[in-house]
Design a protein around this motif. Structure first.
Motif, short mmCIF file in Angstrom:
data_model
loop_
_atom_site.label_atom_id
_atom_site.label_comp_id
_atom_site.label_asym_id
_atom_site.label_seq_id
_atom_site.Cartn_x
_atom_site.Cartn_y
_atom_site.Cartn_z
N ARG A 259 98.83 41.71 63.61
CA ARG A 259 98.45 41.52 62.31
C ARG A 259 97.33 40.39 62.28
O ARG A 259 96.31 40.35 61.60
CB ARG A 259 99.49 41.50 61.18
N GLN B 163 94.01 40.95 64.01
CA GLN B 163 93.56 42.07 63.25
C GLN B 163 92.63 41.23 61.97
O GLN B 163 91.38 41.23 61.70
CB GLN B 163 94.31 42.91 62.56
N GLU B 164 93.47 40.26 61.53
CA GLU B 164 92.67 39.44 60.24
C GLU B 164 91.71 38.59 60.72
O GLU B 164 90.76 38.36 60.20
CB GLU B 164 94.03 38.80 59.44
N ALA C 125 88.66 40.42 61.21
CA ALA C 125 88.02 40.66 60.26
C ALA C 125 87.18 39.66 59.66
O ALA C 125 86.02 39.72 59.20
CB ALA C 125 89.16 41.36 59.02
N ASP C 126 87.86 38.42 59.63
CA ASP C 126 87.21 37.17 59.23
C ASP C 126 85.71 36.98 60.01
O ASP C 126 84.87 36.67 59.40
CB ASP C 126 88.15 35.84 59.37
N PHE D 14 83.01 39.34 58.87
CA PHE D 14 82.34 39.04 57.53
C PHE D 14 81.72 37.65 57.55
O PHE D 14 80.61 37.71 56.96
CB PHE D 14 83.42 38.95 56.27
N VAL E 125 83.97 47.63 60.23
CA VAL E 125 84.04 46.81 58.96
C VAL E 125 83.98 47.58 57.88
O VAL E 125 84.49 47.52 56.65
CB VAL E 125 82.68 45.71 59.12
N LEU F 203 87.21 49.10 56.20
CA LEU F 203 87.95 48.20 55.28
C LEU F 203 87.67 48.72 53.62
O LEU F 203 88.83 49.02 53.15
CB LEU F 203 87.68 46.77 55.50
#
Lengths: 162, 137
Positions: free
Chosen positions: B6, B9-10, B13-14, B17, B87, B90
């Motif tokens: 997890r 994964q985060e 994503a950071d 973005f 992306v 999400l």
């Protein structure tokens, strides 16, 4: 199809949904103002929502929970910020720890702007959801409770379309 | 999913973005998604130093949105379409929640929404008959 436009803004972490309803603005407003009607549209399939306190007034706090198919309850709240009946309202939507509806500090709030305008066909609604950052967005999605079976159904659609 | 997965994964994503939050990097990404470009060819399109463009390419590479390979003295960059799709996914997940809400809204407004299982546990006073419907005599 009521959904007429969807805009994802990856930079701003914003999701903007436009929908056209064949009903007057006042009727659409009533759905959001009346907890009993709202709970029939808010929770995804399999996760019905129950609104405990709900009044669309500036500064008021709405409390609700969604119940999973296993009976687990997910508590949440709205902090209503501005209201202009029947054309729209704004609020922050956040997760709560338990039935006391104490905000869960670990979980992000999202900012929501709902607008309803009259058209020849009825009402155009725009829903703008903004998340603070990518991590917030990912956390909300990881909750699982919010998209639940809708997601599963969409995945099947994708599979069939590929 | 484990805690570690997890977290990874985060972090990913950071990075996505962050990489996409810059106009030049989005432009570079659009160009390398369309086809492989050398970093020096990319640099010619921008009013900034070669080193600055190289740094933007490095951010995209670290985020996994772009891959580089060497050919002779040139570094060739190409976009990773799979990562870009992730992306978008999400926000697409959130979109599905909203589409569900709106279609139920449409049914409610049309008066076609049938009572579901919830009404068994949560009796809605508006739907309850006020008198018993069966007779006992």
């Amino acid at each position: 199809m009521p959904v007429t436009d969807v805009q994802h803004d990856l930079d701003a972490r914003t999701l903007t949904i436009t929908a056209d309803f064949a009903a007057p603005v006042e009727r659409v407003w009533d759905v959001y103002a009346d907890a009993r009607q709202l709970e029939r549209v808010w929770g995804p399939p399999g996760y019905p929502a129950t609104f405990v306190d709900h009044e669309l007034a500036p500064g008021s706090r709405t409390t609700y929970y969604m119940t999973s198919p296993e009976g687990e309850k997910y508590y949440a709240y709205w902090n209503v910020e501005s209201v202009s009946a029947p054309t729209g309202f704004t609020f922050t939507d956040g997760f709560a720890l338990d039935e006391s509806f104490t905000p869960n500090e670990e979980m992000p709030e999202s900012s929501q702007v709902f607008r309803f305008t009259g058209t020849d066909a009825g009402t155009r609604a725009t829903f703008v959801a903004t998340y603070a950052d990518a991590e917030s967005l990912q956390k909300v999605l990881d909750m699982g409770a919010v998209e639940g079976s809708t997601l599963a159904i969409n995945q099947i659609d994708d599979l069939l379309a590929s | 999913m484990t805690e570690r997965e997890r977290d990874e994964q985060e972090d990913r994503a950071d990075a996505w973005f962050h990489a996409l939050a810059d106009r030049t990097r989005r432009d570079i990404l659009r160009r390398v998604l369309a086809g492989e470009h050398s970093v020096s060819a990319l640099a010619q399109g921008y009013d900034m130093s070669f080193a600055a463009v190289q740094k933007h390419v490095a951010v995209l590479e670290r985020a996994g949105l772009l891959t580089k390979r060497r050919q002779g003295r040139e570094a060739l960059a190409s976009g990773d379409l799979e990562a870009v799709r992730s992306v978008g996914a999400l926000l697409t997940e959130l979109e599905s929640l909203w589409r569900g809400r709106i279609s139920r809204m449409d049914e409610l407004l049309a008066g076609a929404l049938q009572p579901d299982n919830q009404s068994d546990n949560q009796p809605d006073p508006h739907n309850q008959p006020t008198h018993p419907t069966h007779r006992t005599d």
